[in-house]
Design a protein around this motif. Structure first.
Motif, PDB file in Angstrom:
ATOM      1  N   LYS A   1       8.027  -7.928  -6.227  1.00  0.00           N
ATOM      2  CA  LYS A   1       6.905  -7.297  -6.946  1.00  0.00           C
ATOM      3  C   LYS A   1       7.187  -5.822  -7.191  1.00  0.00           C
ATOM      4  CE  LYS A   1       2.803  -8.620  -5.761  1.00  0.00           C
ATOM      5  NZ  LYS A   1       1.513  -8.804  -5.037  1.00  0.00           N
ATOM      6  N   ILE A   2       7.711  -5.122  -6.203  1.00  0.00           N
ATOM      7  CA  ILE A   2       8.020  -3.700  -6.344  1.00  0.00           C
ATOM      8  C   ILE A   2       9.121  -3.499  -7.389  1.00  0.00           C
ATOM      9  CG2 ILE A   2       9.055  -1.717  -5.156  1.00  0.00           C
ATOM     10  CD1 ILE A   2       7.586  -2.745  -2.599  1.00  0.00           C
TER      11      ILE A   2
ATOM     12  N   ASN B   1       0.831  -1.216   0.000  1.00  0.00           N
ATOM     13  CA  ASN B   1       0.000   0.000   0.000  1.00  0.00           C
ATOM     14  C   ASN B   1       0.863   1.262   0.000  1.00  0.00           C
ATOM     15  OD1 ASN B   1      -2.397  -1.429  -0.015  1.00  0.00           O
ATOM     16  ND2 ASN B   1      -2.628  -1.398   2.212  1.00  0.00           N
ATOM     17  N   GLU B   2       1.949   1.201   0.760  1.00  0.00           N
ATOM     18  CA  GLU B   2       2.867   2.341   0.822  1.00  0.00           C
ATOM     19  C   GLU B   2       3.514   2.562  -0.547  1.00  0.00           C
ATOM     20  OE1 GLU B   2       6.336   3.897   3.909  1.00  0.00           O
ATOM     21  OE2 GLU B   2       5.439   1.905   4.165  1.00  0.00           O
ATOM     22  N   PHE B   3       3.928   1.465  -1.182  1.00  0.00           N
ATOM     23  CA  PHE B   3       4.510   1.525  -2.516  1.00  0.00           C
ATOM     24  C   PHE B   3       3.537   2.154  -3.509  1.00  0.00           C
ATOM     25  CE2 PHE B   3       4.138  -1.027  -6.499  1.00  0.00           C
ATOM     26  CZ  PHE B   3       5.163  -0.418  -7.208  1.00  0.00           C
ATOM     27  N   GLU B   4       2.294   1.697  -3.500  1.00  0.00           N
ATOM     28  CA  GLU B   4       1.296   2.215  -4.431  1.00  0.00           C
ATOM     29  C   GLU B   4       1.022   3.695  -4.177  1.00  0.00           C
ATOM     30  OE1 GLU B   4      -2.045  -0.363  -3.940  1.00  0.00           O
ATOM     31  OE2 GLU B   4      -1.144  -1.996  -5.106  1.00  0.00           O
ATOM     32  N   SER B   5       1.022   4.083  -2.914  1.00  0.00           N
ATOM     33  CA  SER B   5       0.788   5.490  -2.572  1.00  0.00           C
ATOM     34  C   SER B   5       1.887   6.386  -3.149  1.00  0.00           C
ATOM     35  CB  SER B   5       0.727   5.647  -1.051  1.00  0.00           C
ATOM     36  OG  SER B   5       0.578   7.002  -0.695  1.00  0.00           O
ATOM     37  N   PHE B   6       3.133   5.952  -3.029  1.00  0.00           N
ATOM     38  CA  PHE B   6       4.247   6.726  -3.595  1.00  0.00           C
ATOM     39  C   PHE B   6       4.136   6.826  -5.111  1.00  0.00           C
ATOM     40  CE2 PHE B   6       6.916   5.296   0.248  1.00  0.00           C
ATOM     41  CZ  PHE B   6       6.641   6.470   0.923  1.00  0.00           C
ATOM     42  N   MET B   7       3.835   5.714  -5.755  1.00  0.00           N
ATOM     43  CA  MET B   7       3.768   5.702  -7.216  1.00  0.00           C
ATOM     44  C   MET B   7       2.588   6.527  -7.728  1.00  0.00           C
ATOM     45  SD  MET B   7       6.367   3.994  -8.413  1.00  0.00           S
ATOM     46  CE  MET B   7       6.012   3.276 -10.022  1.00  0.00           C
ATOM     47  N   ASN B   8       1.488   6.495  -7.009  1.00  0.00           N
ATOM     48  CA  ASN B   8       0.311   7.267  -7.414  1.00  0.00           C
ATOM     49  C   ASN B   8       0.521   8.771  -7.236  1.00  0.00           C
ATOM     50  OD1 ASN B   8      -1.715   5.445  -8.392  1.00  0.00           O
ATOM     51  ND2 ASN B   8      -1.933   4.641  -6.316  1.00  0.00           N
TER      52      ASN B   8
ATOM     53  N   GLY C   1      11.783   7.927  -6.067  1.00  0.00           N
ATOM     54  CA  GLY C   1      12.797   8.165  -5.049  1.00  0.00           C
ATOM     55  C   GLY C   1      12.362   7.613  -3.703  1.00  0.00           C
ATOM     56  N   GLN C   2      11.100   7.855  -3.337  1.00  0.00           N
ATOM     57  CA  GLN C   2      10.560   7.318  -2.088  1.00  0.00           C
ATOM     58  C   GLN C   2      10.432   5.800  -2.144  1.00  0.00           C
ATOM     59  OE1 GLN C   2       9.910   8.591   0.851  1.00  0.00           O
ATOM     60  NE2 GLN C   2      10.485  10.677   0.318  1.00  0.00           N
ATOM     61  N   VAL C   3      10.148   5.276  -3.334  1.00  0.00           N
ATOM     62  CA  VAL C   3      10.046   3.817  -3.479  1.00  0.00           C
ATOM     63  C   VAL C   3      11.408   3.173  -3.241  1.00  0.00           C
ATOM     64  CG1 VAL C   3       9.551   1.925  -5.079  1.00  0.00           C
ATOM     65  CG2 VAL C   3       8.063   3.934  -5.035  1.00  0.00           C
ATOM     66  N   ILE C   4      12.483   3.779  -3.741  1.00  0.00           N
ATOM     67  CA  ILE C   4      13.826   3.245  -3.504  1.00  0.00           C
ATOM     68  C   ILE C   4      14.136   3.245  -2.008  1.00  0.00           C
ATOM     69  CG2 ILE C   4      16.302   3.586  -3.896  1.00  0.00           C
ATOM     70  CD1 ILE C   4      14.751   2.541  -6.340  1.00  0.00           C
ATOM     71  N   THR C   5      13.736   4.313  -1.311  1.00  0.00           N
ATOM     72  CA  THR C   5      13.907   4.366   0.149  1.00  0.00           C
ATOM     73  C   THR C   5      13.109   3.255   0.815  1.00  0.00           C
ATOM     74  OG1 THR C   5      14.244   6.762   0.085  1.00  0.00           O
ATOM     75  CG2 THR C   5      13.625   5.806   2.201  1.00  0.00           C
ATOM     76  N   LEU C   6      11.912   2.994   0.295  1.00  0.00           N
ATOM     77  CA  LEU C   6      11.076   1.911   0.828  1.00  0.00           C
ATOM     78  C   LEU C   6      11.747   0.550   0.606  1.00  0.00           C
ATOM     79  CD1 LEU C   6       8.313   1.104   2.080  1.00  0.00           C
ATOM     80  CD2 LEU C   6       7.442   0.917  -0.261  1.00  0.00           C
ATOM     81  N   VAL C   7      12.343   0.367  -0.554  1.00  0.00           N
ATOM     82  CA  VAL C   7      13.059  -0.883  -0.834  1.00  0.00           C
ATOM     83  C   VAL C   7      14.173  -1.084   0.188  1.00  0.00           C
ATOM     84  CG1 VAL C   7      14.625  -2.026  -2.472  1.00  0.00           C
ATOM     85  CG2 VAL C   7      12.500  -0.991  -3.292  1.00  0.00           C
ATOM     86  N   ASP C   8      14.906  -0.016   0.490  1.00  0.00           N
ATOM     87  CA  ASP C   8      15.961  -0.106   1.509  1.00  0.00           C
ATOM     88  C   ASP C   8      15.389  -0.570   2.849  1.00  0.00           C
ATOM     89  OD1 ASP C   8      18.168   0.670  -0.040  1.00  0.00           O
ATOM     90  OD2 ASP C   8      17.762   2.796   0.260  1.00  0.00           O
ATOM     91  N   LYS C   9      14.231  -0.047   3.181  1.00  0.00           N
ATOM     92  CA  LYS C   9      13.576  -0.401   4.443  1.00  0.00           C
ATOM     93  C   LYS C   9      13.198  -1.888   4.469  1.00  0.00           C
ATOM     94  CE  LYS C   9       9.621   1.081   7.300  1.00  0.00           C
ATOM     95  NZ  LYS C   9       8.457   2.012   7.348  1.00  0.00           N
ATOM     96  N   ILE C  10      12.679  -2.374   3.350  1.00  0.00           N
ATOM     97  CA  ILE C  10      12.282  -3.786   3.262  1.00  0.00           C
ATOM     98  C   ILE C  10      13.506  -4.695   3.345  1.00  0.00           C
ATOM     99  CG2 ILE C  10      11.204  -5.535   1.792  1.00  0.00           C
ATOM    100  CD1 ILE C  10       9.475  -3.261   0.612  1.00  0.00           C
ATOM    101  N   VAL C  11      14.564  -4.332   2.625  1.00  0.00           N
ATOM    102  CA  VAL C  11      15.800  -5.122   2.639  1.00  0.00           C
ATOM    103  C   VAL C  11      16.365  -5.187   4.055  1.00  0.00           C
ATOM    104  CG1 VAL C  11      18.217  -5.141   1.880  1.00  0.00           C
ATOM    105  CG2 VAL C  11      16.391  -4.737   0.224  1.00  0.00           C
ATOM    106  N   LYS C  12      16.330  -4.058   4.741  1.00  0.00           N
ATOM    107  CA  LYS C  12      16.839  -4.022   6.121  1.00  0.00           C
ATOM    108  C   LYS C  12      16.030  -4.952   7.024  1.00  0.00           C
ATOM    109  CE  LYS C  12      17.995  -0.778   9.839  1.00  0.00           C
ATOM    110  NZ  LYS C  12      17.991   0.654  10.280  1.00  0.00           N
TER     111      LYS C  12
END
Length: 430
Positions: free
Chosen positions: A380-381, A336-343, A349-360
């Motif tokens: 998926k992202i 949902n957070e990913f979709e919110s950023f993309m929409n 840029g925020q999605v890449i930060t989110l990816v970092d968060k998921i990887v961590k």
């Protein structure tokens, strides 16, 4: 979904059942550079996200295969224009494949649409929006002063032209059809000649989309005069906007200097991909909002390579744990957070930060031996971003080796564990 529109300076809703997209394609006299790749990658991510949302996309790109640069290249290399354009069209298609691009529904060579362009120009002449002088056809800009400049925010009274062609009614009028016998040319009702660049794109949009586009994509360098002149022809013809949204990506700096031929710092895409993966280029393009200037340094490239390796390894470790039947369903939900950023204006840029968060979080789980299937959200992202991570497949034999390796570690039989680890590394599992 909202996208920033350069004309209105506002975020505009993008919500039709079918989204019509046009991106200005290459002029095929040379290979593209990484700056040319930015609007192509931008459009690709937009198309991928719309596909992810199950929205139908009708996407078209032109191929400019008629141009003075092509003529000059052909003369310099003692070849025909066709030989030049066919070589670079072929290589451009190879570049799209290398970039992991979802190809447009239509990629149209301008040379194949001369009757379409002639017909469009004839309508402008008949409606007195354009005029003929010595066979050439020019758009009459003075008839459209009220709306011209709305994309680039240029003021007509501040524009200066060094064009000394006396046959034009006004120096700022631009050519729709050029009278010439140099290079490729066609006999038309106006004269023998070839189309003007600004008319090529708008004539294709008029033929293939009928109504206004949803999104017109291009680099900020095309705002003026190219996109401004495209728009004014369509508006002059129909009193309608050519595109609901004008989506412009920012300029590109390399090692803190604007990339330009005069500075000699053009980075050819093919040269870049000899040393770096497509994933690295995508990451460099996506870490900054598409509309902002993008700076790429050697350090940025080094960091991007490390980032891709880190994300790849995290996914690989998760797949190994899944094959060892150690994984449980995750309680975390980042989609949902990913979709919110993309929409929100494709905020990659925020999605890449989110990816970092998921990887961590995944790596923390691995450290604590609390394994989950969170990596599936990560995959998926990344797919929507077009970052292609090869998902490893593990055979039954390899699973047995992995289990033996884990058992040796748990029983502190480190010599045996190292031997199996070396074998797993040799065959590419670790």
């Amino acid at each position: 979904m909202k996208i920033f529109d350069s004309r209105s300076n506002e975020k505009v809703d993008l919500k039709n059942k079918t989204i019509k997209i046009y991106t200005c394609g290459p002029t095929v006299y040379s290979n593209i550079h990484i700056g040319n790749a930015r609007p192509i990658l931008l459009t690709d991510v937009l198309v991928r996200f719309l596909n992810y949302q199950n929205i139908e996309v009708d996407y078209m790109m032109n191929i400019t295969d008629i141009d003075d640069k092509i003529i000059n290249k052909a003369i310099a290399e003692n070849k025909t224009e066709f030989e030049i354009t066919e070589k670079y069209i072929k290589e451009f298609n190879e570049d799209l494949y290398s970039l992991n691009i979802i190809k447009p529904n239509r990629m149209i060579k301008i040379s194949e649409e001369i009757p379409t362009i002639e017909s469009f120009i004839k309508k402008l002449v008949d409606s007195k929006k354009a005029y003929i002088k010595n066979g050439s056809v020019y758009f009459d800009l003075k008839n459209n002063l009220d709306t011209y400049g709305s994309i680039s925010k240029q003021k007509i009274d501040q524009l200066i032209s060094d064009d000394s062609l006396s046959e034009k009614n006004d120096p700022l009028d631009f050519a729709l059809w050029k009278s010439t016998e140099v290079g490729l040319n066609w006999e038309t009702q106006f004269c023998k000649g070839r189309p003007g660049w600004h008319t090529e794109c708008v004539a294709l949009v008029d033929k293939y989309f009928k109504k206004e586009l949803d999104v017109h994509v291009g680099g900020i360098d095309l705002k003026f005069p190219h996109h401004e002149n495209e728009r004014i022809q369509f508006f002059g013809m129909y009193q309608l906007e050519l595109s609901k949204i004008w989506m412009h990506n920012g300029s590109l700096n390399v090692n803190k200097e604007k990339m330009s031929k005069s500075l000699g710092n053009i980075v050819n895409l093919r040269d870049f991909l000899k040393s770096n993966s497509t994933n690295v280029l995508r990451l460099l393009m996506l870490k900054t909002n598409y509309s902002n200037p993008l700076s790429i340094t050697d350090k940025d490239i080094e960091d991007a390579n490390k980032w891709i390796a880190k994300v790849t390894n995290t996914i690989k470790q998760s797949i190994i744990n899944e094959n060892l039947e150690l994984i449980n369903e995750t309680s975390s939900d980042y989609i949902n957070e990913f979709e919110s950023f993309m929409n929100d204006n494709l905020n990659t840029g925020q999605v890449i930060t989110l990816v970092d968060k998921i990887v961590k979080e995944i790596n923390s789980e691995i450290s604590n031996k609390e394994f989950s299937d969170l990596y599936k959200q990560l995959v998926k992202i990344l797919e929507v971003l077009g970052i292609e991570i090869k998902l490893i497949t593990i055979s039954n034999v390899e699973i047995k080796l992995l289990k033996k390796w884990k058992n040796h570690i748990s029983e502190k039989q480190f010599k045996e564990a190292d031997e199996i680890r070396n074998e797993l590394t040799r065959i590419g599992v670790l």
